[in-house]
Design an enzyme around this catalytic site. Structure first.
Site, PDB file in Angstrom:
ATOM      1  N   HIS A  84      50.680  29.599  62.557  1.00 50.07           N
ATOM      2  CA  HIS A  84      50.387  30.606  63.599  1.00 50.07           C
ATOM      3  C   HIS A  84      48.893  30.613  63.815  1.00 50.07           C
ATOM      4  O   HIS A  84      48.118  30.045  63.035  1.00 50.07           O
ATOM      5  CB  HIS A  84      50.898  31.996  63.203  1.00 50.07           C
ATOM      6  CG  HIS A  84      50.296  32.529  61.923  1.00 50.07           C
ATOM      7  ND1 HIS A  84      48.982  32.922  61.811  1.00 50.07           N
ATOM      8  CD2 HIS A  84      50.839  32.699  60.692  1.00 50.07           C
ATOM      9  CE1 HIS A  84      48.741  33.336  60.579  1.00 50.07           C
ATOM     10  NE2 HIS A  84      49.850  33.195  59.871  1.00 50.07           N
TER      11      HIS A  84
ATOM     12  N   ASP B 176      64.959  30.411  45.446  1.00 48.10           N
ATOM     13  CA  ASP B 176      64.454  29.908  44.173  1.00 48.10           C
ATOM     14  C   ASP B 176      64.059  31.065  43.250  1.00 48.10           C
ATOM     15  O   ASP B 176      63.177  31.859  43.583  1.00 48.10           O
ATOM     16  CB  ASP B 176      63.252  28.993  44.430  1.00 48.10           C
ATOM     17  CG  ASP B 176      62.896  28.141  43.234  1.00 48.10           C
ATOM     18  OD1 ASP B 176      62.398  28.699  42.241  1.00 48.10           O
ATOM     19  OD2 ASP B 176      63.133  26.918  43.291  1.00 48.10           O
TER      20      ASP B 176
ATOM     21  N   SER C  93      51.572  31.445  54.608  1.00 50.88           N
ATOM     22  CA  SER C  93      51.733  30.961  55.981  1.00 50.88           C
ATOM     23  C   SER C  93      51.252  29.524  56.092  1.00 50.88           C
ATOM     24  O   SER C  93      50.120  29.211  55.713  1.00 50.88           O
ATOM     25  CB  SER C  93      50.933  31.830  56.961  1.00 50.88           C
ATOM     26  OG  SER C  93      51.456  33.119  57.025  1.00 50.88           O
TER      27      SER C  93
END
Length: 464
Positions: A286, A413, A428
């Site tokens: 992003h 996980d 991110s």
């Protein structure tokens, strides 16, 4: 007379029933069309020279044609079209012979029609293109009702090395960014607002009295040098360059001010997504937005630095977690140059040291039509070193309005859940891997469920 009235009533009743049926049918078609809308991508990417299978399973049909066919003389050659045993459509594109080019362009322009191949998205189709080119399908619902345009982009195949490495980010804005407008008390005791109605949040101050302004220091210097004289400013406001006049006023402290708060840089921690064959990289998934204005920052320069993870705050319901790290902003720890800030991530060029830290070899990319709901993995460095962790892809959004939310995923996980609680700030850009291909990057976390989050498609990142 009675029979006549009876026939009139019966006829009116028939029209009424027919109207209800028509309205109901129209409503059903409208609802069906709305329901299909998100299943039909506005863009589809296919690899040049490869058989690309597209399965939308929607009652749409249309004609596929080159977008620039009016100007390039290119066409789709129907002689290469064959029907396979499964009913799939196979097609190739080619450039017409030079001697025919003028004649075909004229014929196309005169008839106002493009030469193309009919396609039906109610059944699987296989598309093959022999060159990089953009195509469009003007689709129709049930072959009758005009629907949305579908652009098909033929792209070169790519191999990328997934990273998952923590990085420190430092960027400078293209001129001081206005993040607030306010008032102050002048040296003669009045409350003044010199910049009000002149400057706006999100403005970039590019020039003052014809002199380029690179940062806050330049801006402060020009304001003090004005001695209260009106300043002619050239300001970038969104995509427009405008001129405004602002007159500084002396504050009680004795310095001149204009009543605008500005920022000229930003820094933070994120994750490197991939490194290309020639050192090109993508990260974050992003863009870098200003924290006050929420606008995408327009950069003049930027750099990526090595980062050491020092701690993790686990994410909880309603409280996103965070990875914290130590960044050394010096030449020895610089990993690369950031040259572009987009909605789908930051991009630039890095040295060999970035690829040397990757734990995977290069792998092909997966286009969105190849991604399936089911097991996948992400690579991140929550414990300080890149490691692969199991996730589940819950949904692939074929036509999401928010490009950063093309994938919905869940962290499964147990080791990662024990360390971070799921997806946290700083992750991110963590690459998402499925079936030996890189499919995207993590972008956001669900505030009410840190085990879940969103991802951007790798094809979306590469398109930037």
């Amino acid at each position: 007379m009675g029979n006549h009235n009876h026939k009139k009533i019966r006829g009116g009743w028939s029209i009424y029933i027919a109207s209800l049926i028509l309205i109901g049918l129209s409503g059903a078609l409208w609802a069906f069309g709305i329901g299909c809308w998100d299943k039909v991508p506005a863009e589809i990417h296919v690899r040049v020279g490869s058989d690309e299978r597209i399965e939308l399973n929607v009652p749409l049909s249309g004609i596929i044609y080159p977008i620039d066919s009016y100007f390039t003389g290119e066409t789709i050659d129907n002689s290469h079209r064959n029907e396979t045993d499964s009913g799939e459509t196979y097609s190739e594109t080619e450039t017409i012979r030079e001697s025919e080019e003028k004649e075909v362009i004229q014929a196309t322009a005169q008839s106002s029609q493009r030469v193309g191949i009919p396609v039906r998205f109610s059944e699987p189709i296989v598309v093959k293109a022999n060159r990089v080119q953009d195509y469009r399908v003007q689709s129709k619902l049930f072959g009758v009702i005009p629907y949305k345009n579908i652009d098909i982009h033929v792209i070169e195949d790519a191999r990328l090395t997934p990273a998952g490495i923590p990085i420190g980010i430092y960027v400078k804005t293209k001129g001081p960014l206005v993040v607030g407008i306010g008032n102050f008390e002048s040296d003669y005791g009045r409350i003044v607002e010199p910049a009000k109605y002149k400057l706006q949040n999100g403005d970039y101050i590019m020039e003052i009295d014809g002199e380029a302004i690179s940062g806050k220091k330049d801006l402060v210097r020009k304001i003090q040098e004005s001695k209260g004289k009106e300043l002619q400013m050239k300001v970038q406001r969104e995509d427009e360059l405008i001129e405004v006049a602002v007159q500084p006023v002396k504050a009680q402290a004795g310095k001149y001010r204009i009543g605008a708060w500005v920022r000229d840089n930003a820094q933070g921690i994120g994750t490197l997504t991939f490194v290309g064959e020639n050192g090109e990289f993508g990260a974050l998934g992003h863009g870098i937005n200003d924290m006050d204005t929420s606008t995408l920052m327009d950069l003049s320069a930027g750099a990526m630095y090595q980062t050491n993870i020092v701690g993790v705050r686990k994410g909880e319901q309603g409280a996103p977690g965070e990875i914290t790290g130590y960044i050394s902003y010096d030449k020895e720890h610089k990993m690369g140059e950031i040259v572009k800030n987009t909605k789908a991530g930051i991009f630039g060029i890095c040295g060999d040291e970035a690829k040397e830290q990757c734990i995977c070899e290069s792998m092909p990319i997966a286009l969105k039509q190849e991604i399936v709901e089911g097991p996948a993995a992400i690579i991140c460095s929550a414990t300080g070193v890149p490691k692969e962790y199991a996730v589940q892809i819950d949904e692939v959004r074929m036509d999401s309005e928010n490009i950063n939310r093309g994938i919905v995923l869940t962290v499964t996980d147990q080791e990662l859940l024990g360390v971070t609680g799921g997806i946290v700030q700083g992750m991110s850009g963590s690459p998402i891997i499925q079936n030996g291909k890189i499919v995207g990057a993590v972008t956001h976390v669900f505030v009410n469920d840190p085990t879940k989050g969103y991802g951007v498609l790798i094809e979306t990142m590469l398109a930037q």
